[in-house]
Design an enzyme around this catalytic site. Sequence first.
Site, PDB file in Angstrom:
ATOM      1  N   GLY A  77       0.804  -1.214   0.000  1.00  0.00           N
ATOM      2  CA  GLY A  77       0.000   0.000   0.000  1.00  0.00           C
ATOM      3  C   GLY A  77       0.832   1.257   0.000  1.00  0.00           C
ATOM      4  O   GLY A  77       0.338   2.324  -0.366  1.00  0.00           O
ATOM      5  N   ASN A 125      -7.961   4.625   5.708  1.00  0.00           N
ATOM      6  CA  ASN A 125      -7.920   4.814   4.244  1.00  0.00           C
ATOM      7  C   ASN A 125      -9.047   4.082   3.547  1.00  0.00           C
ATOM      8  O   ASN A 125      -9.522   3.039   3.998  1.00  0.00           O
ATOM      9  CB  ASN A 125      -6.548   4.397   3.692  1.00  0.00           C
ATOM     10  CG  ASN A 125      -6.496   2.938   3.281  1.00  0.00           C
ATOM     11  OD1 ASN A 125      -6.891   2.579   2.169  1.00  0.00           O
ATOM     12  ND2 ASN A 125      -6.024   2.076   4.187  1.00  0.00           N
ATOM     13  N   ARG A 126      -9.470   4.699   2.433  1.00  0.00           N
ATOM     14  CA  ARG A 126     -10.384   4.023   1.512  1.00  0.00           C
ATOM     15  C   ARG A 126      -9.857   4.240   0.093  1.00  0.00           C
ATOM     16  O   ARG A 126     -10.559   4.754  -0.771  1.00  0.00           O
ATOM     17  CB  ARG A 126     -11.829   4.492   1.668  1.00  0.00           C
ATOM     18  CG  ARG A 126     -12.035   5.986   1.746  1.00  0.00           C
ATOM     19  CD  ARG A 126     -13.534   6.341   1.700  1.00  0.00           C
ATOM     20  NE  ARG A 126     -13.783   7.693   2.151  1.00  0.00           N
ATOM     21  CZ  ARG A 126     -14.004   8.034   3.424  1.00  0.00           C
ATOM     22  NH1 ARG A 126     -14.010   7.119   4.373  1.00  0.00           N
ATOM     23  NH2 ARG A 126     -14.217   9.307   3.742  1.00  0.00           N
ATOM     24  N   PHE A 129      -7.654   0.388  -4.121  1.00  0.00           N
ATOM     25  CA  PHE A 129      -6.763  -0.195  -5.143  1.00  0.00           C
ATOM     26  C   PHE A 129      -6.510   0.754  -6.305  1.00  0.00           C
ATOM     27  O   PHE A 129      -6.741   0.403  -7.472  1.00  0.00           O
ATOM     28  CB  PHE A 129      -7.333  -1.516  -5.691  1.00  0.00           C
ATOM     29  CG  PHE A 129      -7.294  -2.672  -4.735  1.00  0.00           C
ATOM     30  CD1 PHE A 129      -6.626  -2.608  -3.537  1.00  0.00           C
ATOM     31  CD2 PHE A 129      -7.945  -3.871  -5.060  1.00  0.00           C
ATOM     32  CE1 PHE A 129      -6.590  -3.694  -2.657  1.00  0.00           C
ATOM     33  CE2 PHE A 129      -7.922  -4.961  -4.204  1.00  0.00           C
ATOM     34  CZ  PHE A 129      -7.253  -4.876  -2.992  1.00  0.00           C
ATOM     35  N   ASN A 159       1.895  -7.969  -4.290  1.00  0.00           N
ATOM     36  CA  ASN A 159       0.576  -8.170  -3.687  1.00  0.00           C
ATOM     37  C   ASN A 159      -0.483  -7.988  -4.784  1.00  0.00           C
ATOM     38  O   ASN A 159      -0.534  -6.959  -5.455  1.00  0.00           O
ATOM     39  CB  ASN A 159       0.427  -7.147  -2.552  1.00  0.00           C
ATOM     40  CG  ASN A 159      -0.911  -7.184  -1.871  1.00  0.00           C
ATOM     41  OD1 ASN A 159      -1.945  -7.106  -2.509  1.00  0.00           O
ATOM     42  ND2 ASN A 159      -0.890  -7.259  -0.545  1.00  0.00           N
ATOM     43  N   SER A 195      -8.790  -6.455   1.572  1.00  0.00           N
ATOM     44  CA  SER A 195      -8.968  -5.003   1.644  1.00  0.00           C
ATOM     45  C   SER A 195     -10.443  -4.691   1.853  1.00  0.00           C
ATOM     46  O   SER A 195     -11.298  -5.276   1.195  1.00  0.00           O
ATOM     47  CB  SER A 195      -8.484  -4.343   0.355  1.00  0.00           C
ATOM     48  OG  SER A 195      -9.010  -3.031   0.286  1.00  0.00           O
ATOM     49  N   ASN A 197     -11.843  -2.015   0.995  1.00  0.00           N
ATOM     50  CA  ASN A 197     -12.207  -0.902   0.118  1.00  0.00           C
ATOM     51  C   ASN A 197     -12.602  -1.276  -1.304  1.00  0.00           C
ATOM     52  O   ASN A 197     -12.819  -0.413  -2.137  1.00  0.00           O
ATOM     53  CB  ASN A 197     -11.057   0.111   0.090  1.00  0.00           C
ATOM     54  CG  ASN A 197     -10.764   0.640   1.482  1.00  0.00           C
ATOM     55  OD1 ASN A 197     -11.681   0.907   2.240  1.00  0.00           O
ATOM     56  ND2 ASN A 197      -9.496   0.758   1.826  1.00  0.00           N
ATOM     57  N   THR A 198     -12.672  -2.572  -1.586  1.00  0.00           N
ATOM     58  CA  THR A 198     -13.183  -3.025  -2.879  1.00  0.00           C
ATOM     59  C   THR A 198     -14.434  -3.836  -2.574  1.00  0.00           C
ATOM     60  O   THR A 198     -14.350  -4.867  -1.889  1.00  0.00           O
ATOM     61  CB  THR A 198     -12.126  -3.891  -3.611  1.00  0.00           C
ATOM     62  OG1 THR A 198     -11.013  -3.060  -3.927  1.00  0.00           O
ATOM     63  CG2 THR A 198     -12.683  -4.498  -4.891  1.00  0.00           C
ATOM     64  N   LYS A 233      -3.204 -13.051   2.364  1.00  0.00           N
ATOM     65  CA  LYS A 233      -3.371 -11.953   3.327  1.00  0.00           C
ATOM     66  C   LYS A 233      -4.820 -11.874   3.788  1.00  0.00           C
ATOM     67  O   LYS A 233      -5.733 -11.693   2.970  1.00  0.00           O
ATOM     68  CB  LYS A 233      -2.932 -10.622   2.697  1.00  0.00           C
ATOM     69  CG  LYS A 233      -2.940  -9.460   3.693  1.00  0.00           C
ATOM     70  CD  LYS A 233      -2.177  -8.264   3.191  1.00  0.00           C
ATOM     71  CE  LYS A 233      -2.179  -7.122   4.188  1.00  0.00           C
ATOM     72  NZ  LYS A 233      -1.422  -5.952   3.730  1.00  0.00           N
ATOM     73  N   THR A 261      -2.035  -8.982   9.476  1.00  0.00           N
ATOM     74  CA  THR A 261      -3.308  -8.869   8.797  1.00  0.00           C
ATOM     75  C   THR A 261      -3.397  -7.548   8.017  1.00  0.00           C
ATOM     76  O   THR A 261      -2.531  -6.687   8.137  1.00  0.00           O
ATOM     77  CB  THR A 261      -4.488  -8.842   9.810  1.00  0.00           C
ATOM     78  OG1 THR A 261      -4.384  -7.633  10.585  1.00  0.00           O
ATOM     79  CG2 THR A 261      -4.504 -10.033  10.704  1.00  0.00           C
ATOM     80  N   ASN A 262      -4.522  -7.403   7.335  1.00  0.00           N
ATOM     81  CA  ASN A 262      -4.840  -6.161   6.627  1.00  0.00           C
ATOM     82  C   ASN A 262      -5.472  -5.152   7.608  1.00  0.00           C
ATOM     83  O   ASN A 262      -5.444  -5.368   8.823  1.00  0.00           O
ATOM     84  CB  ASN A 262      -5.808  -6.476   5.472  1.00  0.00           C
ATOM     85  CG  ASN A 262      -5.567  -5.584   4.267  1.00  0.00           C
ATOM     86  OD1 ASN A 262      -5.439  -4.375   4.422  1.00  0.00           O
ATOM     87  ND2 ASN A 262      -5.505  -6.161   3.089  1.00  0.00           N
ATOM     88  N   GLY A 277      -2.470   0.901  12.158  1.00  0.00           N
ATOM     89  CA  GLY A 277      -1.724   1.483  13.276  1.00  0.00           C
ATOM     90  C   GLY A 277      -2.369   1.167  14.610  1.00  0.00           C
ATOM     91  O   GLY A 277      -2.943   0.091  14.813  1.00  0.00           O
ATOM     92  N   GLY A 304      -0.429  -2.758  13.415  1.00  0.00           N
ATOM     93  CA  GLY A 304      -0.353  -2.236  14.774  1.00  0.00           C
ATOM     94  C   GLY A 304       1.017  -2.317  15.406  1.00  0.00           C
ATOM     95  O   GLY A 304       1.125  -2.207  16.632  1.00  0.00           O
TER      96      GLY A 304
HETATM   97  C1  LIG Z   1      -2.838   4.081   2.972  1.00  0.00           C
HETATM   98  C2  LIG Z   1      -2.801   2.594   3.068  1.00  0.00           C
HETATM   99  C3  LIG Z   1      -2.942   1.836   1.908  1.00  0.00           C
HETATM  100  C4  LIG Z   1      -2.908   0.454   1.973  1.00  0.00           C
HETATM  101  N1  LIG Z   1      -3.030  -0.260   0.814  1.00  0.00           N
HETATM  102  C5  LIG Z   1      -2.939  -1.612   0.863  1.00  0.00           C
HETATM  103  C6  LIG Z   1      -3.001  -2.362  -0.325  1.00  0.00           C
HETATM  104  O1  LIG Z   1      -3.089  -1.838  -1.429  1.00  0.00           O
HETATM  105  N2  LIG Z   1      -2.954  -3.715  -0.219  1.00  0.00           N
HETATM  106  C7  LIG Z   1      -2.822  -4.355   0.989  1.00  0.00           C
HETATM  107  O2  LIG Z   1      -2.761  -5.597   1.022  1.00  0.00           O
HETATM  108  N3  LIG Z   1      -2.744  -3.656   2.136  1.00  0.00           N
HETATM  109  C8  LIG Z   1      -2.799  -2.312   2.092  1.00  0.00           C
HETATM  110  N4  LIG Z   1      -2.716  -1.595   3.256  1.00  0.00           N
HETATM  111  C9  LIG Z   1      -2.628  -2.324   4.543  1.00  0.00           C
HETATM  112  C10 LIG Z   1      -1.185  -2.474   5.034  1.00  0.00           C
HETATM  113  O3  LIG Z   1      -0.427  -3.266   4.147  1.00  0.00           O
HETATM  114  C11 LIG Z   1      -1.162  -3.138   6.423  1.00  0.00           C
HETATM  115  O4  LIG Z   1      -1.728  -4.418   6.321  1.00  0.00           O
HETATM  116  C12 LIG Z   1      -1.954  -2.317   7.442  1.00  0.00           C
HETATM  117  O5  LIG Z   1      -1.736  -0.948   7.274  1.00  0.00           O
HETATM  118  C13 LIG Z   1      -1.595  -2.696   8.875  1.00  0.00           C
HETATM  119  O6  LIG Z   1      -0.245  -2.390   9.154  1.00  0.00           O
HETATM  120  P1  LIG Z   1       0.176  -1.064  10.003  1.00  0.00           P
HETATM  121  O7  LIG Z   1      -0.663  -1.043  11.239  1.00  0.00           O
HETATM  122  O8  LIG Z   1       1.653  -1.232  10.274  1.00  0.00           O
HETATM  123  O9  LIG Z   1      -0.093   0.091   9.127  1.00  0.00           O
HETATM  124  C14 LIG Z   1      -2.738  -0.203   3.220  1.00  0.00           C
HETATM  125  C15 LIG Z   1      -2.589   0.558   4.381  1.00  0.00           C
HETATM  126  C16 LIG Z   1      -2.601   1.943   4.319  1.00  0.00           C
HETATM  127  C17 LIG Z   1      -2.442   2.731   5.589  1.00  0.00           C
END
Ligand SMILES: Cc1cc2nc3c(=O)[nH]c(=O)nc-3n(C[C@H](O)[C@H](O)[C@H](O)COP(=O)(O)O)c2cc1C
Length: 348
Positions: A77, A125-126, A129, A159, A195, A197-198, A233, A261-262, A277, A304
């Site tokens: 992402g 985020n939304r 993709f 991914n 995700s 968002n799809t 994932k 996880t996502n 986070g 997180g």
């Molecule tokens: C802005 C943003 C965009 C993301 N886009 C994707 C994505 O395209 N595909 C995906 O598998 N995860 C995506 N993620 C999820 C991250 O890969 C990760 O799983 C998630 O943020 C949890 O990790 P973190 O708490 O360290 O941020 C995105 C996260 C953020 C914040």
Amino acid sequence: MTGPSDLGFWGFVRGLVFLFDAESVHHFFAKKLRFLGSNAFGRWCLRRISGTNLAKARHPVNIGTLTFRNPIGLAAGFDKEGTMILALPHLGFGYVEVGTVTPRPQPGNAKPRLFRDADRFSLFNRMGFNSPGAEEVAKNVTQARASGCLPEDFRIGINLGKNKTTSAEDAPADYGLAVRPFDGLADYLVVNVSSPNTPGLRELQTVESITKIVGAIRAEMTNWKAKPPIYLKLAPEVRGETLEHILAAEKNLGIDGWVLTNTLGGYWKGGKGGWSGGALGTLGRDCLERVRGRSRLPILSVGGILERREVETRLARGANLVQVYTGWIYFGPRWIAHLLKAFTGEKT
Ligand SMILES: Cc1cc2nc3c(=O)[nH]c(=O)nc-3n(C[C@H](O)[C@H](O)[C@H](O)COP(=O)(O)O)c2cc1C
């Protein structure tokens, strides 16, 4: 729940950049990273800024025949297009997960679509993709690999996702198309069905759908000389019976590992999206523990991670590797070098 207590110069920069729209700031830094990664002086600057010593950032981890230069990766992402790869080893990362990559280009959701919740060290985020499409991303990855500037043990995961307009029925074909241009380019692949968002994507987190999607990817790779491992994932909401079904069928899914996880689905700022986070709390760790209790496959733990101690905990509880995203945004360019001290026993 904080990172290093002294953010140094990043504390000042962060105060400034957080005055601006989150996605605009992302694109601003993406351009800088792309440029700095493209030349030797720029890469030296990145090492200076991030406190990275390339030799010290080597704490190799083997998963099967793959060696990762260190266990801390940049989660999917951040570099959706594969344009920042050359910068990342010089910021301390051991690997990157590029994407999500969709087979055909698509713009993603309407803006604004990325928000900060600084009180909780979280992002919402939304994005949906936004992707230039698989062909274009493969060109970028080819360029990075051909540059000869990547440390040979820096790993690139790809991914994969589906286009928004593709129905659930046609999803396996989309994943097959998405992987097609990556012959010889991916060290590992990720099936992203998690995700939020799809529309409808998360409904593909069933044994039947996953098996079909992985089958389509494997069919596409039939003639590939090197077949990268395929990781799955999942969303943090996948627990209870749904997770039990998936775990019980692990051997039939055709997967080689997990990315857990996502983001956590939610509603904020007038629409649906995903939390990352601090807002994830212990969900990422809980999911790791649940899956590790049942599976011997490699696990890439993400979600997180905001402290070095949490990296140590994830690895102690059975993760082979970890990934970060949101923590890096909040704690800045020197944070990865700080996390890597988990492997040298240094205190600060
Ligand atoms: C802005 C943003 C965009 C993301 N886009 C994707 C994505 O395209 N595909 C995906 O598998 N995860 C995506 N993620 C999820 C991250 O890969 C990760 O799983 C998630 O943020 C949890 O990790 P973190 O708490 O360290 O941020 C995105 C996260 C953020 C914040």
